[in-house]
Design a protein around this motif. Structure first.
Motif, PDB file in Angstrom:
ATOM      1  N   VAL A  30       0.884  -1.163   0.000  1.00 21.53           N
ATOM      2  CA  VAL A  30       0.000   0.000   0.000  1.00 21.53           C
ATOM      3  C   VAL A  30       0.922   1.213   0.000  1.00 21.53           C
ATOM      4  O   VAL A  30       1.659   1.426   0.967  1.00 21.53           O
ATOM      5  CB  VAL A  30      -0.933   0.017   1.235  1.00 21.53           C
ATOM      6  CG1 VAL A  30      -1.783   1.292   1.223  1.00 21.53           C
ATOM      7  CG2 VAL A  30      -1.819  -1.219   1.248  1.00 21.53           C
ATOM      8  N   ASP A  31       0.913   1.985  -1.075  1.00 24.04           N
ATOM      9  CA  ASP A  31       1.868   3.089  -1.172  1.00 24.04           C
ATOM     10  C   ASP A  31       1.310   4.359  -0.551  1.00 24.04           C
ATOM     11  O   ASP A  31       0.098   4.595  -0.554  1.00 24.04           O
ATOM     12  CB  ASP A  31       2.246   3.353  -2.629  1.00 24.04           C
ATOM     13  CG  ASP A  31       3.674   3.852  -2.754  1.00 24.04           C
ATOM     14  OD1 ASP A  31       4.375   3.899  -1.724  1.00 24.04           O
ATOM     15  OD2 ASP A  31       4.092   4.188  -3.877  1.00 24.04           O
ATOM     16  N   GLY A  32       2.244   5.173  -0.025  1.00 23.30           N
ATOM     17  CA  GLY A  32       1.855   6.434   0.581  1.00 23.30           C
ATOM     18  C   GLY A  32       1.210   6.285   1.945  1.00 23.30           C
ATOM     19  O   GLY A  32       0.412   7.137   2.352  1.00 23.30           O
ATOM     20  N   VAL A  33       1.551   5.227   2.687  1.00 21.18           N
ATOM     21  CA  VAL A  33       0.994   5.030   4.034  1.00 21.18           C
ATOM     22  C   VAL A  33       1.474   6.175   4.939  1.00 21.18           C
ATOM     23  O   VAL A  33       2.665   6.460   5.006  1.00 21.18           O
ATOM     24  CB  VAL A  33       1.440   3.677   4.618  1.00 21.18           C
ATOM     25  CG1 VAL A  33       0.879   3.504   6.025  1.00 21.18           C
ATOM     26  CG2 VAL A  33       0.984   2.539   3.727  1.00 21.18           C
ATOM     27  N   ARG A  34       0.528   6.798   5.643  1.00 18.23           N
ATOM     28  CA  ARG A  34       0.836   8.053   6.322  1.00 18.23           C
ATOM     29  C   ARG A  34       1.240   7.921   7.787  1.00 18.23           C
ATOM     30  O   ARG A  34       1.680   8.903   8.388  1.00 18.23           O
ATOM     31  CB  ARG A  34      -0.362   8.998   6.228  1.00 18.23           C
ATOM     32  CG  ARG A  34      -0.668   9.449   4.811  1.00 18.23           C
ATOM     33  CD  ARG A  34      -1.961  10.230   4.737  1.00 18.23           C
ATOM     34  NE  ARG A  34      -2.266  10.650   3.373  1.00 18.23           N
ATOM     35  CZ  ARG A  34      -1.949  11.831   2.870  1.00 18.23           C
ATOM     36  NH1 ARG A  34      -1.292  12.698   3.606  1.00 18.23           N
ATOM     37  NH2 ARG A  34      -2.262  12.139   1.627  1.00 18.23           N
ATOM     38  N   SER A  35       1.080   6.771   8.400  1.00 15.13           N
ATOM     39  CA  SER A  35       1.373   6.678   9.833  1.00 15.13           C
ATOM     40  C   SER A  35       1.672   5.239  10.237  1.00 15.13           C
ATOM     41  O   SER A  35       1.319   4.287   9.526  1.00 15.13           O
ATOM     42  CB  SER A  35       0.190   7.198  10.655  1.00 15.13           C
ATOM     43  OG  SER A  35      -0.920   6.319  10.526  1.00 15.13           O
ATOM     44  N   VAL A  36       2.296   5.112  11.402  1.00 20.83           N
ATOM     45  CA  VAL A  36       2.550   3.793  11.980  1.00 20.83           C
ATOM     46  C   VAL A  36       1.239   3.077  12.250  1.00 20.83           C
ATOM     47  O   VAL A  36       1.116   1.865  12.052  1.00 20.83           O
ATOM     48  CB  VAL A  36       3.386   3.938  13.266  1.00 20.83           C
ATOM     49  CG1 VAL A  36       3.408   2.617  14.050  1.00 20.83           C
ATOM     50  CG2 VAL A  36       4.804   4.378  12.938  1.00 20.83           C
TER      51      VAL A  36
END
Length: 297
Positions: free
Chosen positions: A178-184
């Motif tokens: 999943v590209d562009g994951v914004r957070s842990v």
């Protein structure tokens, strides 16, 4: 053993497997000294080969030719190749996958973006209808013999991200991205819906995702990390600085430290490795490439 199987076994090892983005043969020559795996980045290739942004300009024969040169120089490195959306058509995607496997690629990443495509960390991405992407993915999976296939989604809607990740994990793809994951927190949520399927995380300087160490990624259950642009961005910064210095010095070249500096001798020595007979033996890579724990330094 096939290149695909070697990469699949490497991914199955404990910890997070790092793959370093390379954009030309010179950057690959440097990366090969430090890591056992490379990521053939679409961002870097579009920038270096065409001087254009990563929005769909790459012609598949150019990418295939580049991978062929890489495999000739680095016969024992893992080579994961970004093929964007498979160059639009499922038939083209399958033809490219077949060719890349024949010349020695280890794996490919196939995304679900619509054209005009965008870098995975850019705004304005649009995705294909899920069924249309899954049809293309299934055709690619049926075409490959043992090549590793990474199924990638660029979905941005929160519900769609999790739904697509779950659907991709249910296919015969080897890995999910999943590209562009914004957070842990989102890495954890995606890891949960993907189940036992290996998970890949894309790190890019200045991108949307958090900067995480391999140890932190391993703790989150991430199996592979691709570093798309460290070589490209470092080269950009270094070349800009060097040319500004050359201009300020009225064209006088700086002195080269014979021990640690890069001049004609150091550059030639680097490139001679790519035609040296000993490159054909994998033992050459081990001492300088890996720490005792097997993590690239």
């Amino acid at each position: 053993m096939t290149y695909g199987k070697k990469l699949r076994e490497r991914i199955a090892e404990p910890g997070t497997t790092p793959l370093i983005g390379v954009y030309d043969m010179y950057s690959a020559s440097i990366a090969a000294k430090h890591y056992d795996g490379m990521f053939v980045s679409g961002f870097g290739f579009a920038a270096s080969y065409y001087g254009l942004p990563d929005i769909g300009f790459i012609a598949w024969p150019d990418m295939v030719a580049f991978v062929q040169r890489l495999r000739g120089a680095f016969p024992h490195h893992h080579l994961l190749v970004d093929i964007d959306d498979g160059y639009v058509d499922p038939e083209v995607a399958c033809h490219v996958v077949e060719g890349l496997e024949r010349i020695g690629a280890s794996g490919v990443i196939l995304e679900d973006q619509k054209r005009p495509r965008r870098c995975g960390h850019a705004d304005g991405k649009q995705v294909l209808p899920l069924e249309e992407y899954l049809e293309k993915l299934h055709k690619v999976l049926e075409t490959r013999k043992d090549l590793v296939v990474v199924a990638r989604t660029d979905a941005t809607d929160e519900h769609d991200i999790l739904h697509r990740a779950e659907q991709l994990a249910a296919t015969d793809a080897d890995v999910v991205l999943v590209d562009g994951v914004r957070s842990v927190e989102w890495i954890k949520r995606i890891r949960e819906v993907v189940g036992d399927k290996p998970l890949l995380f894309n790190q890019i300087a200045g991108g949307k995702s958090p900067r995480l160490s391999l140890g932190e990624l391993s703790d989150l259950g991430v199996d592979v990390a691709i570093y798309s642009t460290p070589c490209l961005f470092a080269a950009h910064e270094a070349m800009d600085s060097a040319l500004a210095g050359l201009k300020a010095a009225d064209g006088r070249l700086p002195e080269v430290d014979p021990e640690s500096g890069v001049g004609v001798q150091a550059s030639t020595s680097l490139l001679e490795r790519n035609i040296a007979p000993e490159r054909l033996t994998p033992e050459r890579l081990t001492p300088e490439r890996l720490t005792p724990e097997g993590v690239g330094v």
